[in-house]
Write a protein that holds these residues in place. Structure first.
Motif, short mmCIF file in Angstrom:
data_model
loop_
_atom_site.label_atom_id
_atom_site.label_comp_id
_atom_site.label_asym_id
_atom_site.label_seq_id
_atom_site.Cartn_x
_atom_site.Cartn_y
_atom_site.Cartn_z
N ILE A 4 0.86 -1.18 0.00
CA ILE A 4 0.00 0.00 0.00
C ILE A 4 0.89 1.23 0.00
N ARG A 5 0.60 2.17 -0.86
CA ARG A 5 1.37 3.41 -0.90
C ARG A 5 1.05 4.23 0.34
N PHE A 6 2.10 4.69 1.03
CA PHE A 6 1.95 5.53 2.21
C PHE A 6 2.65 6.84 1.98
N ASP A 7 1.90 7.91 1.98
CA ASP A 7 2.43 9.25 1.74
C ASP A 7 2.83 9.88 3.07
N GLY A 8 3.91 9.36 3.62
CA GLY A 8 4.38 9.85 4.91
C GLY A 8 5.66 9.13 5.26
N HIS A 9 5.98 9.10 6.55
CA HIS A 9 7.23 8.53 7.03
C HIS A 9 6.94 7.26 7.83
N ALA A 22 8.81 10.48 15.88
CA ALA A 22 7.39 10.53 15.53
C ALA A 22 6.77 11.83 16.02
N HIS A 23 7.13 12.23 17.23
CA HIS A 23 6.61 13.50 17.75
C HIS A 23 7.11 14.69 16.93
N ALA A 24 8.41 14.70 16.63
CA ALA A 24 8.97 15.82 15.88
C ALA A 24 8.37 15.93 14.49
N LEU A 25 8.15 14.79 13.84
CA LEU A 25 7.57 14.82 12.49
C LEU A 25 6.11 15.27 12.52
N GLU A 30 3.71 16.37 9.47
CA GLU A 30 4.00 15.19 8.64
C GLU A 30 3.23 13.97 9.14
N ARG A 31 2.82 13.12 8.21
CA ARG A 31 2.17 11.87 8.57
C ARG A 31 3.22 10.82 8.95
N VAL A 32 2.89 9.99 9.95
CA VAL A 32 3.82 9.00 10.46
C VAL A 32 3.10 7.67 10.67
N LEU A 33 3.74 6.60 10.24
CA LEU A 33 3.38 5.25 10.63
C LEU A 33 4.53 4.73 11.47
N LEU A 34 4.33 4.59 12.77
CA LEU A 34 5.36 4.07 13.65
C LEU A 34 5.09 2.60 13.92
N VAL A 35 6.10 1.77 13.68
CA VAL A 35 5.97 0.34 13.95
C VAL A 35 7.07 -0.09 14.92
N GLU A 36 6.69 -0.91 15.86
CA GLU A 36 7.60 -1.41 16.89
C GLU A 36 7.42 -2.92 17.00
N GLN A 37 8.54 -3.65 16.94
CA GLN A 37 8.44 -5.11 16.94
C GLN A 37 7.96 -5.68 18.26
N HIS A 38 8.15 -4.94 19.36
CA HIS A 38 7.72 -5.39 20.68
C HIS A 38 6.52 -4.56 21.13
N GLY A 39 6.06 -4.81 22.35
CA GLY A 39 4.93 -4.06 22.88
C GLY A 39 5.31 -2.65 23.29
N ARG A 40 4.29 -1.86 23.56
CA ARG A 40 4.52 -0.48 24.00
C ARG A 40 5.22 -0.48 25.37
N GLY A 161 -3.28 13.42 15.42
CA GLY A 161 -4.14 12.95 14.33
C GLY A 161 -3.37 12.58 13.08
N LEU A 162 -2.05 12.65 13.14
CA LEU A 162 -1.21 12.38 11.98
C LEU A 162 -0.42 11.08 12.11
N ALA A 163 -0.54 10.41 13.24
CA ALA A 163 0.28 9.22 13.50
C ALA A 163 -0.57 7.97 13.66
N ASP A 164 -0.06 6.88 13.13
CA ASP A 164 -0.61 5.55 13.34
C ASP A 164 0.47 4.75 14.05
N LEU A 165 0.21 4.37 15.31
CA LEU A 165 1.20 3.67 16.12
C LEU A 165 0.84 2.19 16.16
N ARG A 166 1.76 1.35 15.74
CA ARG A 166 1.51 -0.10 15.71
C ARG A 166 2.61 -0.82 16.48
N PHE A 167 2.21 -1.49 17.55
CA PHE A 167 3.15 -2.26 18.36
C PHE A 167 3.01 -3.74 18.04
#
Length: 366
Positions: A4-9, A22-25, A30-40, A161-167
């Motif tokens: 899927i094309r993501f127009d962000g970081h 993520a906060h600075a962007l 700026e739009r952000v998709l943050l992914v973390e391999q472990h839990g929050r 409202g610009l970030a999607d956080l996925r743990f």
């Protein structure tokens, strides 16, 4: 795999640097998709735990200047979040005169207030510590509420409202297409983006080392070690403890109070080399004994016989300088060498600068 094309970081890593990025962007729109391999708030990397030292005591004027920039950003983050993140306990350095005197000179050159003390004066002020050599203290230092700080970064990013956080979302592959990359995840999904930030510390060599090599640059030799500081029960009230560094003959030592847990003391960067995905987290017995012997001699304000050991990772470069640079769509942040957390909000800004087309800080470029 269809992406899927993501127009962000895409920011990979939810520790201190990834969360700050993520906060600075998002603060820049700026739009952000943050992914973390472990839990929050996980305990698998370098960022976990309730406290970290903030200090301005470097011998290198460039790092001293960076601490001042970071301090201003910590103050701004406290204001933005309404949360206390830095307890100004002060910090004390003692030990080898050539190091302590060089720190004093660097602080003087930067007009940062500080005070030199005799060992007797220092012992009277901080009876929990046994001092040797030259002694220096500066009041702008203290203790970062590190776990709370990461939560503030993540919460502010999420609230934009610009970030999607996925743990619990590991990255399985990064495919370089030239102008953009495809990032594949463990759940079988993938995104294609013009900007990926690998703020992954100890995992950087395996995650992006080959991709960067394909672009003609190599990461420095990042030494990944398991460090084993410990908390020791304190005999003294909390206000008796500054953050401290002992420039000892042998391995350097750091310490600070973690309220409710004890005084954390550890050797700097002496742990065994490990695979970050396969470590047993058990302390090396001989090193545990050596730390307890050190604490019994130099930290009389605690019970050296009752340690609670901690396992954390260092990602250390040969010169202990950070690595923060970009090649094409790939920005990498690694090599924080056991002294990066104090700079977290500044590191977020530096990485965000790169991800949005800015130039790298010369000191940290590949």
């Amino acid at each position: 795999m269809e992406s899927i094309r993501f127009d962000g970081h895409v920011v990979i890593g939810g520790g201190a640097v990834g969360a700050a990025t993520a906060h600075a962007l998002t603060a820049r729109g700026e739009r952000v998709l943050l992914v973390e391999q472990h839990g929050r708030g996980h305990h698998e990397g370098s960022s976990h735990g309730a406290t970290r030292i903030f200090r301005q005591g470097y011998t290198d004027p460039e790092y001293v200047a960076l601490t001042s920039r970071a301090l201003a950003l910590w103050d701004a983050l406290e204001t933005a979040s309404g949360t206390t993140l830095l307890d100004r306990t002060g910090a004390v350095d003692h030990g080898r005169p050539e190091v302590v005197d060089a720190i004093a000179a660097a602080l003087s050159d930067a007009d940062i207030p500080h005070e030199t003390l005799t060992t007797d004066q220092a012992s009277a002020r901080w009876p929990g510590i046994a001092f040797e050599g030259h002694v220096l203290t500066h009041a702008s230092a203290g203790r970062i509420r590190s776990a709370e700080a990461i939560e503030v970064f993540l919460t502010l990013a999420d609230g934009s409202g610009l970030a999607d956080l996925r743990f619990d979302t590991p990255v399985t592959a990064i495919e370089d297409h030239g102008d953009d990359v495809t990032v594949s995840f463990g759940d079988g999904t993938a995104v294609r983006t013009r900007s990926v930030v690998a703020a992954v510390g100890s995992w950087a060599p395996t995650l992006v080392g080959a991709v960067l090599a394909g672009r003609g640059v190599r990461l420095p030799a990042v030494r990944v070690t398991q460090e084993q500081p410990a908390h020791f029960p304190s005999h003294l009230p909390d206000q008796a403890w500054p953050s401290f560094v002992h420039w000892a003959d042998g391995d350097d030592v750091y310490g600070l109070l973690t309220p409710g847990e004890g005084v954390k003391v550890g050797f700097h960067g002496t742990g065994p080399v490990v695979d970050p995905d396969a470590r047993d987290k058990r302390p090396v017995a001989a090193e545990a004994e050596r730390l307890q012997a050190y604490v019994a001699r130099y930290v009389p304000g605690v019970d050296a016989t009752r340690p609670t050991f901690i396992s954390c990772l260092y990602d250390t470069t040969p010169d202990e300088d950070f690595v923060i640079d970009r090649r094409g769509p790939i920005t990498v942040a690694t090599g924080f060498s056991g002294h990066g957390f104090k700079f977290a909000p500044l590191l977020g800004e530096l990485v965000a600068d790169l991800a949005t087309g800015g130039a790298p800080h010369p000191r940290f470029a590949l």
